[in-house]
Write an enzyme that holds these catalytic residues in place. Structure first.
Site, PDB file in Angstrom:
ATOM      1  N   TRP A   1       0.858  -1.187   0.000  1.00 42.12           N
ATOM      2  CA  TRP A   1       0.000   0.000   0.000  1.00 42.12           C
ATOM      3  C   TRP A   1       0.899   1.243   0.000  1.00 42.12           C
ATOM      4  O   TRP A   1       1.886   1.304   0.714  1.00 42.12           O
ATOM      5  CB  TRP A   1      -0.894  -0.011   1.250  1.00 42.12           C
ATOM      6  CG  TRP A   1      -1.648   1.271   1.389  1.00 42.12           C
ATOM      7  CD1 TRP A   1      -2.763   1.639   0.714  1.00 42.12           C
ATOM      8  CD2 TRP A   1      -1.309   2.374   2.239  1.00 42.12           C
ATOM      9  NE1 TRP A   1      -3.134   2.910   1.075  1.00 42.12           N
ATOM     10  CE2 TRP A   1      -2.264   3.382   2.021  1.00 42.12           C
ATOM     11  CE3 TRP A   1      -0.278   2.603   3.161  1.00 42.12           C
ATOM     12  CZ2 TRP A   1      -2.229   4.611   2.688  1.00 42.12           C
ATOM     13  CZ3 TRP A   1      -0.237   3.823   3.828  1.00 42.12           C
ATOM     14  CH2 TRP A   1      -1.211   4.806   3.591  1.00 42.12           C
TER      15      TRP A   1
ATOM     16  N   ASP B   1     -15.564  12.682  -1.900  1.00 44.46           N
ATOM     17  CA  ASP B   1     -15.033  11.351  -1.555  1.00 44.46           C
ATOM     18  C   ASP B   1     -15.835  10.760  -0.397  1.00 44.46           C
ATOM     19  O   ASP B   1     -17.001  11.133  -0.158  1.00 44.46           O
ATOM     20  CB  ASP B   1     -13.524  11.473  -1.253  1.00 44.46           C
ATOM     21  CG  ASP B   1     -12.760  10.193  -1.528  1.00 44.46           C
ATOM     22  OD1 ASP B   1     -12.786   9.306  -0.660  1.00 44.46           O
ATOM     23  OD2 ASP B   1     -12.152  10.062  -2.601  1.00 44.46           O
ATOM     24  N   ASP B   2     -15.244   9.885   0.336  1.00 47.53           N
ATOM     25  CA  ASP B   2     -15.867   9.119   1.415  1.00 47.53           C
ATOM     26  C   ASP B   2     -16.546  10.036   2.447  1.00 47.53           C
ATOM     27  O   ASP B   2     -16.076  11.142   2.704  1.00 47.53           O
ATOM     28  CB  ASP B   2     -14.734   8.318   2.085  1.00 47.53           C
ATOM     29  CG  ASP B   2     -15.243   7.207   2.963  1.00 47.53           C
ATOM     30  OD1 ASP B   2     -16.463   7.107   3.158  1.00 47.53           O
ATOM     31  OD2 ASP B   2     -14.406   6.432   3.442  1.00 47.53           O
TER      32      ASP B   2
ATOM     33  N   LYS C   1     -15.936   7.289  -8.279  1.00 42.03           N
ATOM     34  CA  LYS C   1     -14.716   6.604  -7.825  1.00 42.03           C
ATOM     35  C   LYS C   1     -15.170   5.384  -7.027  1.00 42.03           C
ATOM     36  O   LYS C   1     -15.772   5.524  -5.969  1.00 42.03           O
ATOM     37  CB  LYS C   1     -13.891   7.549  -6.957  1.00 42.03           C
ATOM     38  CG  LYS C   1     -12.644   6.934  -6.333  1.00 42.03           C
ATOM     39  CD  LYS C   1     -11.911   8.003  -5.530  1.00 42.03           C
ATOM     40  CE  LYS C   1     -10.743   7.465  -4.741  1.00 42.03           C
ATOM     41  NZ  LYS C   1     -10.192   8.518  -3.866  1.00 42.03           N
ATOM     42  N   TRP C   2     -14.911   4.210  -7.548  1.00 41.36           N
ATOM     43  CA  TRP C   2     -15.365   2.940  -6.961  1.00 41.36           C
ATOM     44  C   TRP C   2     -14.190   2.351  -6.193  1.00 41.36           C
ATOM     45  O   TRP C   2     -13.250   1.847  -6.784  1.00 41.36           O
ATOM     46  CB  TRP C   2     -15.823   2.025  -8.086  1.00 41.36           C
ATOM     47  CG  TRP C   2     -16.317   0.668  -7.734  1.00 41.36           C
ATOM     48  CD1 TRP C   2     -15.832  -0.191  -6.784  1.00 41.36           C
ATOM     49  CD2 TRP C   2     -17.398  -0.038  -8.369  1.00 41.36           C
ATOM     50  NE1 TRP C   2     -16.540  -1.361  -6.799  1.00 41.36           N
ATOM     51  CE2 TRP C   2     -17.502  -1.306  -7.745  1.00 41.36           C
ATOM     52  CE3 TRP C   2     -18.277   0.283  -9.409  1.00 41.36           C
ATOM     53  CZ2 TRP C   2     -18.446  -2.245  -8.141  1.00 41.36           C
ATOM     54  CZ3 TRP C   2     -19.216  -0.662  -9.792  1.00 41.36           C
ATOM     55  CH2 TRP C   2     -19.304  -1.915  -9.162  1.00 41.36           C
ATOM     56  N   ASP C   3     -14.291   2.439  -4.884  1.00 39.86           N
ATOM     57  CA  ASP C   3     -13.179   2.049  -4.014  1.00 39.86           C
ATOM     58  C   ASP C   3     -13.383   0.616  -3.513  1.00 39.86           C
ATOM     59  O   ASP C   3     -14.477   0.044  -3.621  1.00 39.86           O
ATOM     60  CB  ASP C   3     -13.149   3.038  -2.833  1.00 39.86           C
ATOM     61  CG  ASP C   3     -11.780   3.191  -2.216  1.00 39.86           C
ATOM     62  OD1 ASP C   3     -10.906   2.359  -2.494  1.00 39.86           O
ATOM     63  OD2 ASP C   3     -11.594   4.144  -1.436  1.00 39.86           O
TER      64      ASP C   3
ATOM     65  N   ASN D   1     -11.551  -1.218  -0.085  1.00 41.76           N
ATOM     66  CA  ASN D   1     -10.479  -0.935   0.863  1.00 41.76           C
ATOM     67  C   ASN D   1     -10.000  -2.078   1.734  1.00 41.76           C
ATOM     68  O   ASN D   1      -9.245  -1.834   2.666  1.00 41.76           O
ATOM     69  CB  ASN D   1     -10.894   0.222   1.772  1.00 41.76           C
ATOM     70  CG  ASN D   1     -10.637   1.547   1.084  1.00 41.76           C
ATOM     71  OD1 ASN D   1      -9.503   1.871   0.768  1.00 41.76           O
ATOM     72  ND2 ASN D   1     -11.693   2.292   0.815  1.00 41.76           N
TER      73      ASN D   1
ATOM     74  N   CYS E   1     -10.552   1.975  -7.807  1.00 45.31           N
ATOM     75  CA  CYS E   1      -9.633   2.294  -6.724  1.00 45.31           C
ATOM     76  C   CYS E   1      -9.712   1.146  -5.725  1.00 45.31           C
ATOM     77  O   CYS E   1     -10.763   0.535  -5.562  1.00 45.31           O
ATOM     78  CB  CYS E   1     -10.089   3.605  -6.072  1.00 45.31           C
ATOM     79  SG  CYS E   1      -9.200   4.043  -4.578  1.00 45.31           S
TER      80      CYS E   1
ATOM     81  N   ASP F   1      -2.545   5.591  -3.130  1.00 42.69           N
ATOM     82  CA  ASP F   1      -2.906   6.561  -2.096  1.00 42.69           C
ATOM     83  C   ASP F   1      -1.733   7.465  -1.768  1.00 42.69           C
ATOM     84  O   ASP F   1      -1.895   8.440  -1.038  1.00 42.69           O
ATOM     85  CB  ASP F   1      -3.328   5.828  -0.811  1.00 42.69           C
ATOM     86  CG  ASP F   1      -4.814   5.547  -0.795  1.00 42.69           C
ATOM     87  OD1 ASP F   1      -5.510   6.028  -1.703  1.00 42.69           O
ATOM     88  OD2 ASP F   1      -5.276   4.858   0.128  1.00 42.69           O
TER      89      ASP F   1
HETATM   90  C1  DGJ Z   1      -8.923   4.834  -0.059  1.00 40.95           C
HETATM   91  C2  DGJ Z   1      -8.738   5.643  -1.297  1.00 40.95           C
HETATM   92  O1  DGJ Z   1      -7.627   5.220  -1.998  1.00 40.95           O
HETATM   93  C3  DGJ Z   1      -8.658   7.109  -0.906  1.00 40.95           C
HETATM   94  O2  DGJ Z   1      -8.359   7.881  -2.020  1.00 40.95           O
HETATM   95  C4  DGJ Z   1      -9.961   7.498  -0.283  1.00 40.95           C
HETATM   96  O3  DGJ Z   1     -10.980   7.420  -1.245  1.00 40.95           O
HETATM   97  C5  DGJ Z   1     -10.258   6.609   0.901  1.00 40.95           C
HETATM   98  N1  DGJ Z   1     -10.159   5.221   0.576  1.00 40.95           N
HETATM   99  C6  DGJ Z   1     -11.635   6.901   1.461  1.00 40.95           C
HETATM  100  O4  DGJ Z   1     -11.962   6.039   2.451  1.00 40.95           O
END
Ligand code: DGJ
Length: 734
Positions: free
Chosen positions: A192, A359-360, A469-471, A473, A519, A541
């Site tokens: 990461w 964003d989030d 933007k489809w994240d 995580n 993403c 990131d």
């Molecule tokens: C991870 C993404 O890579 C960031 O750019 C951001 O959108 C955060 N998540 C939001 O939780």
């Protein structure tokens, strides 16, 4: 016709003048690989490159025989491409060539992303049928050769024509036998915030494996593998590259056998994989793309860039210029309300950007990352009027409005989890591992996919949303498919990906005008599979300019500029704490899909003016910076400086960036030799920023053979000195 069948010698030759693949039916009926790589005359026979009278491996164990679909247990002890367990529990197969047919165009793969054509004449596809008499397994190997690219695409489909179930344990998309060595393996690895750093090392006897068992391709390894002759550099030497069009668990592996020959394979990771193939059922493996060149790594990258930009990415945004955006994340994180966003958008519009991305944090009650994923309803505490009035206000400022989502996830603290705890992936009776305080939804279940389609479609139809933007995580732990019986749990990871692709397909089809960016905590699922749905991805990131040099340099080996999102953020940088000049941050982020990730309300006047100029510059040269040919000049890895350039397809414009990572005293004279220009043309070489009309005139031949002076005198710029400084030049013909 770039596929020739020689009946007398039973050879199949795929050729396009840029590469050749020659296959031969061996005496025992197996499909041998006689040659792959350099283009050969299709009129000739190459039987002598394979074994004569090959009746199997008896008494010739470990011979470096090239096979197209190697299987285990018959004397070939190298890594197999296909392992299928028959009704008797054995994995021995005897895959006999049954025939082949030429297919017009390039058929799509069932439920999977793949490269495509717009005109059948762009390619020739041959489907080869292999069969195992005892199990009834039929393997349909599909090979597509592009007419004007040094590219072959390969996939395999398995059908059970027998009467009892079979278990697929390994179904690699491609295997490649290289008879002579040595080879060096170049891979793109990291973590990461440190994705895709190139690592190159000589292959030694034994295996070198890259892969992922995370349920996503991951930050750790790119799903690609380059095999290079020692000495191959950007512009000289032979190399092969394999890239997998897939976004889940994968394996890319090379093995040097006892006689020094190398076998590479790429495909679904076999660990934990087992697919039950009922009589009459068919399984399709993902597509692998092979590129070959004897003109260095740059030619391999050129091949991938062209193919992935033009024939993997699709939809309305494939060819459109991508907007300059400002993303709210690093500027305000979760701390916003309607008013604050409107102020940010106003400041964004004032800078000349084109898209404002929320964003989030806009849904449920999400004030930190500990809640609400899955509850895709607007948080009325923050946005009392919802998304529609916000988007309208943003649009009234001349900006487009974009939104962040993370559909595949659920927070334990959410309404969705309270209602459907069984939708979160986990093994019944065992605790679930939480990462970032969230769980992954079981997209192997069709009802979960249906629910997410409806929930996200509601959001996307609720306001004028032009970008998403489809994240994603976190990775998958305790893999278990809630709707799969115990004997099908080995299918879970791949079924998760099929469900995810289905969700992407439905949403991108329903909202064809939305620009999607993929993403996964940055570049955790930046892969060719995702590019088939989202033409751009959040590269990392890590927005630090110096770290980004290595990340973008590495990613550029496979991925085109139009796919790599790159943003300027505030300093000290949030990931590494480094302070770099604003000009350097932009110089690095220009090479990709450009944007900002900061709070524009807090900028000083001088910064605002500089950013306005940066955005104007990018918009003026966007065509070259998004769709030009990317040329790597000096690697940042372990170096004191780095340089790269983008060249317009007609070679009349080029943008060059040089970044001084560490300044040294008494620097030696240094010239940056450019590539990809027209040697016949005279270019005006203008430093940017600089007064209009400034610059010197230099021939393309000179700029490539002798170079561009990096000392401040040529052209006279008063170039900045010091660590983390950058220079940009614009070359214009005429
Ligand atoms: C991870 C993404 O890579 C960031 O750019 C951001 O959108 C955060 N998540 C939001 O939780």
């Amino acid at each position: 016709m770039p596929v020739t069948w020689h009946e007398a010698t039973r050879e199949l030759h795929l050729h396009n003048g840029q590469l050749s693949l020659v296959l031969g039916v061996l005496e025992n009926g197996w499909l041998g690989q006689l040659h792959v790589g350099a283009p050969l005359d299709p009129a000739s026979s190459y039987r002598h490159l394979g074994p004569s009278d090959f009746l199997g491996f008896s008494n010739r164990v470990d011979e470096p025989i090239g096979l197209v679909v190697p299987t285990p247990g018959s004397g070939d002890f190298r890594i197999p491409a296909l392992v299928v367990e028959g009704p008797d529990g054995s994995t021995v197969l005897d895959l006999i060539y049954e025939g082949h047919r030429i297919i017009a165009g390039k058929p799509a793969l069932d439920g999977l992303p793949s490269t495509y054509v717009e005109d059948a004449a762009e390619v020739t596809t041959v489907e080869i049928e292999l069969g195992d008499r005892i199990t009834g397994l039929r393997a349909f190997l599909t090979l597509t050769i592009y007419e004007d690219r040094p590219i072959l695409a390969r996939s395999i489909r398995l059908t059970n024509a027998g009467e009892r179930p079979l278990i697929i344990r390994t179904a690699m998309s491609a295997a490649l036998d290289l008879p002579d060595g040595p080879w060096e393996l170049l891979a793109f690895s990291g973590a990461w915030a440190r994705e895709r750093h190139p690592h190159r090392a000589r292959l030694l006897p034994g295996r070198r494996s890259l892969g992922s068992l995370r349920g996503a391709t991951g930050h750790q390894q790119d799903p690609s593998l380059f095999l290079l002759r020692p000495g191959t550099d950007e512009v000289h030497g032979e190399g092969f590259a394999l890239s997998l069009v897939y976004s889940g668990n994968f394996l890319a592996e090379a093995e040097v056998g006892p006689r020094g020959s190398t076998r590479a394979r790429i495909g679904l990771h076999p660990d934990g994989f087992a697919w039950r193939l009922e009589p009459g059922a068919t399984f399709t493996a993902p597509e692998a793309v092979l590129a070959w060149s004897d003109a260095g790594i740059e030619a391999l990258s050129d091949a991938f860039h062209g193919l992935y930009r033009e024939r993997l990415a699709r939809g309305a945004w494939r060819n459109r210029p991508r907007p300059v955006l400002l993303n709210s994340w690093e500027g305000v994180y979760f701390d916003f309300d309607h008013e604050r966003l409107v102020e940010m958008a106003r400041a964004t519009a004032d800078l000349g950007a084109e898209l404002f991305v929320l964003d989030d944090g806009w849904f449920g009650e999400r004030d930190s990352d500990d809640s609400s994923l899955g509850d895709w309803v607007v948080d009325r505490r923050k946005l009392p009027g919802g998304l529609a009035p916000l988007a309208a206000e943003v649009e009234a400022m001349g900006l487009q409005f974009g939104l962040w989502i993370e559909p595949e996830m659920v927070s334990p603290r959410s309404r969705l989890f309270a209602e459907h705890p069984d939708w979160a992936i986990g093994v019944p009776g065992r605790p679930r591992t939480e990462m970032r305080q969230q769980l992954v939804l079981d997209l192997s279940r069709p009802e979960v996919v249906d629910h997410l389609e409806a929930a996200i479609a509601d959001v996307l139809s609720s306001a004028s949303i032009r970008y998403v933007k489809w994240d994603m995580n976190r990775n998958i732990t305790e893999p278990y498919g809630g709707s799969l019986p115990p004997d099908r749990q080995g299918e879970f990871f791949h079924r998760y990906m099929l469900g995810t692709y289905e969700l992407w397909r439905r949403l991108t089809t329903r909202f064809p005008e939305i620009l999607f960016e993929s993403c996964a905590g940055g570049g955790g699922r930046f892969d060719p599979g995702m590019l088939a749905y989202a033409p751009q991805a959040w590269t990392s990131d890590d927005t630090d300019a110096i770290e980004r040099l290595s990340i973008q340099w590495g990613a550029s080996h496979v991925y085109p500029l139009s796919s790599m999102a790159a943003h300027v953020s505030a300093v000290p940088n949030h990931q590494v704490g480094r302070v770099t000049p604003l000009a350097t941050r932009a110089a690095v982020a220009f090479f990709g899909v450009f944007g900002y990730e900061l709070d524009p309300r807090t900028l000083a006047d001088a910064e605002r003016a500089e950013i306005r100029a940066q955005i104007a510059f990018y918009r003026e040269h966007r065509d070259v910076l998004q769709r030009g040919r990317f040329v790597r000049l000096r690697s940042p890895l372990g170096a004191d400086d780095a340089a790269w350039m983008a060249v317009a397809p007609d070679r009349r414009t080029a943008i060059i960036a040089h970044v001084r990572i560490l300044e040294r005293p008494v620097p030696p004279p240094d010239r940056l030799r450019l590539r990809g220009l027209d040697p016949e043309l005279i270019y005006r070489v203008a430093p940017w920023p600089g007064p209009d009309g400034e610059g010197v005139r230099r021939g393309g031949d000179l700029l490539m053979a002798v170079g561009l002076g990096l000392e401040p005198a040529d052209p006279p710029t008063g170039a900045p000195r010091g660590d983390f400084t950058a220079r940009i030049w614009v070359l214009t013909a005429g």
